[in-house]
Design an enzyme around this catalytic site. Structure first.
Site, PDB file in Angstrom:
ATOM      1  N   CYS A   1      -4.139   0.794  -2.460  1.00 25.47           N
ATOM      2  CA  CYS A   1      -4.031  -0.450  -1.702  1.00 25.47           C
ATOM      3  C   CYS A   1      -2.915  -1.320  -2.292  1.00 25.47           C
ATOM      4  O   CYS A   1      -2.529  -1.150  -3.458  1.00 25.47           O
ATOM      5  CB  CYS A   1      -5.346  -1.229  -1.767  1.00 25.47           C
ATOM      6  SG  CYS A   1      -6.616  -0.617  -0.642  1.00 25.47           S
TER       7      CYS A   1
ATOM      8  N   CYS B   1     -10.008  -5.599   0.666  1.00 29.86           N
ATOM      9  CA  CYS B   1     -11.177  -4.720   0.807  1.00 29.86           C
ATOM     10  C   CYS B   1     -12.098  -4.905  -0.413  1.00 29.86           C
ATOM     11  O   CYS B   1     -11.737  -5.558  -1.394  1.00 29.86           O
ATOM     12  CB  CYS B   1     -10.740  -3.265   0.948  1.00 29.86           C
ATOM     13  SG  CYS B   1     -10.148  -2.519  -0.581  1.00 29.86           S
TER      14      CYS B   1
ATOM     15  N   ASN C   1       0.831  -1.205   0.000  1.00 30.40           N
ATOM     16  CA  ASN C   1       0.000   0.000   0.000  1.00 30.40           C
ATOM     17  C   ASN C   1       0.865   1.255   0.000  1.00 30.40           C
ATOM     18  O   ASN C   1       1.960   1.284   0.580  1.00 30.40           O
ATOM     19  CB  ASN C   1      -1.031   0.011   1.132  1.00 30.40           C
ATOM     20  CG  ASN C   1      -0.459  -0.200   2.515  1.00 30.40           C
ATOM     21  OD1 ASN C   1       0.602  -0.774   2.675  1.00 30.40           O
ATOM     22  ND2 ASN C   1      -1.183   0.266   3.516  1.00 30.40           N
ATOM     23  N   VAL C   2       0.364   2.269  -0.684  1.00 36.24           N
ATOM     24  CA  VAL C   2       1.070   3.543  -0.826  1.00 36.24           C
ATOM     25  C   VAL C   2       0.068   4.638  -0.481  1.00 36.24           C
ATOM     26  O   VAL C   2      -0.854   4.902  -1.254  1.00 36.24           O
ATOM     27  CB  VAL C   2       1.622   3.726  -2.257  1.00 36.24           C
ATOM     28  CG1 VAL C   2       2.358   5.053  -2.382  1.00 36.24           C
ATOM     29  CG2 VAL C   2       2.557   2.570  -2.636  1.00 36.24           C
ATOM     30  N   GLU C   3       0.250   5.223   0.710  1.00 34.31           N
ATOM     31  CA  GLU C   3      -0.718   6.223   1.175  1.00 34.31           C
ATOM     32  C   GLU C   3      -0.344   7.618   0.681  1.00 34.31           C
ATOM     33  O   GLU C   3       0.689   7.814   0.043  1.00 34.31           O
ATOM     34  CB  GLU C   3      -0.817   6.153   2.706  1.00 34.31           C
ATOM     35  CG  GLU C   3      -1.334   4.785   3.134  1.00 34.31           C
ATOM     36  CD  GLU C   3      -1.603   4.656   4.626  1.00 34.31           C
ATOM     37  OE1 GLU C   3      -1.135   5.514   5.412  1.00 34.31           O
ATOM     38  OE2 GLU C   3      -2.294   3.680   4.992  1.00 34.31           O
TER      39      GLU C   3
ATOM     40  N   GLU D   1      -3.124  -4.230  -3.350  1.00 33.69           N
ATOM     41  CA  GLU D   1      -3.611  -4.975  -4.515  1.00 33.69           C
ATOM     42  C   GLU D   1      -3.517  -4.138  -5.791  1.00 33.69           C
ATOM     43  O   GLU D   1      -3.376  -4.674  -6.884  1.00 33.69           O
ATOM     44  CB  GLU D   1      -5.057  -5.419  -4.294  1.00 33.69           C
ATOM     45  CG  GLU D   1      -5.232  -6.428  -3.165  1.00 33.69           C
ATOM     46  CD  GLU D   1      -5.398  -5.811  -1.778  1.00 33.69           C
ATOM     47  OE1 GLU D   1      -4.974  -4.652  -1.580  1.00 33.69           O
ATOM     48  OE2 GLU D   1      -5.954  -6.490  -0.904  1.00 33.69           O
TER      49      GLU D   1
HETATM   50  N1  THU Z   1      -5.331  -1.691   2.532  1.00 36.59           N
HETATM   51  C1  THU Z   1      -4.779  -2.414   1.518  1.00 36.59           C
HETATM   52  O1  THU Z   1      -3.657  -2.124   1.064  1.00 36.59           O
HETATM   53  N2  THU Z   1      -5.475  -3.451   1.014  1.00 36.59           N
HETATM   54  C2  THU Z   1      -6.681  -3.878   1.489  1.00 36.59           C
HETATM   55  O2  THU Z   1      -7.294  -4.771   0.914  1.00 36.59           O
HETATM   56  C3  THU Z   1      -7.212  -3.290   2.724  1.00 36.59           C
HETATM   57  C4  THU Z   1      -6.635  -1.973   3.088  1.00 36.59           C
HETATM   58  C5  THU Z   1      -4.590  -0.538   3.059  1.00 36.59           C
HETATM   59  C6  THU Z   1      -5.141   0.799   2.670  1.00 36.59           C
HETATM   60  C7  THU Z   1      -4.608   1.693   3.766  1.00 36.59           C
HETATM   61  O3  THU Z   1      -3.329   2.163   3.391  1.00 36.59           O
HETATM   62  C8  THU Z   1      -4.476   0.772   4.968  1.00 36.59           C
HETATM   63  O4  THU Z   1      -4.583  -0.548   4.467  1.00 36.59           O
HETATM   64  C9  THU Z   1      -5.531   0.991   6.042  1.00 36.59           C
HETATM   65  O5  THU Z   1      -6.810   0.922   5.493  1.00 36.59           O
END
Ligand code: THU
Length: 150
Positions: free
Chosen positions: A60, A93, A49-51, A62
């Protein structure tokens, strides 16, 4: 366990997911995620994940995995695993289930903590996918002076 499930190197996929998780950029949530998947040609693809300071722009794990798949030559996802900071498996998610459906279809095997290895058909039952577009599309409205871009 079916033969197909047994043939997959789940330990390798989980290990790659952890390695991906360690590269995550998650300074806002503090929730790093790593994902790894086997492709039908034998490749292993991954993502983290890259916020973003604009929280909603977050990618996410994925999303990165699907980019890796397509940029690396495409193919169908066969087996998928993702994990949190403790290396524990987590469920993708809702939005990511749709991404996985597009590139793995109903037979993609998903590594879950709550139900073991299960197919995408159980992770996203009744999914909307490319086949639905094939049957329900009507011709695009031709551009006229009255059309929005006309
Ligand atoms: N996140 C994912 O990378 N994949 C998922 O399927 C669920 C959530 C990440 C997004 C965010 O950076 C962190 O988890 C918290 O929601």
């Amino acid at each position: 366990m079916t033969d197909e499930v047994a043939e997959i190197d789940w330990a390798l996929l989980r290990e790659r997911a952890v390695a991906m998780m360690e590269r995550a950029y998650a300074p806002y949530s503090g929730y790093p995620v790593g994902a790894a998947a086997l492709v039908d040609d034998g490749r292993v693809v991954g993502g983290c994940n890259v916020e973003n300071a604009a929280y909603g722009v977050t990618l996410c794990a994925e999303c990165g995995l699907v980019s890796d798949l397509v940029a690396g030559g495409g193919g169908r996802l066969v087996a998928f695993s993702c994990c949190n900071a403790n290396g524990e498996r987590l469920m993708p998610c809702g939005r990511c289930r749709q991404l996985l459906w597009e590139h793995g279809g109903p037979e993609l095997l998903v590594d879950t903590a709550w139900a073991g290895i299960i197919p995408m058909s159980q992770v996203l039952p009744g999914a909307f996918g490319p086949d639905d577009l094939a049957v329900g599309t009507r011709a695009a409205i031709p551009e006229t002076k009255e059309s929005p871009r006309g």
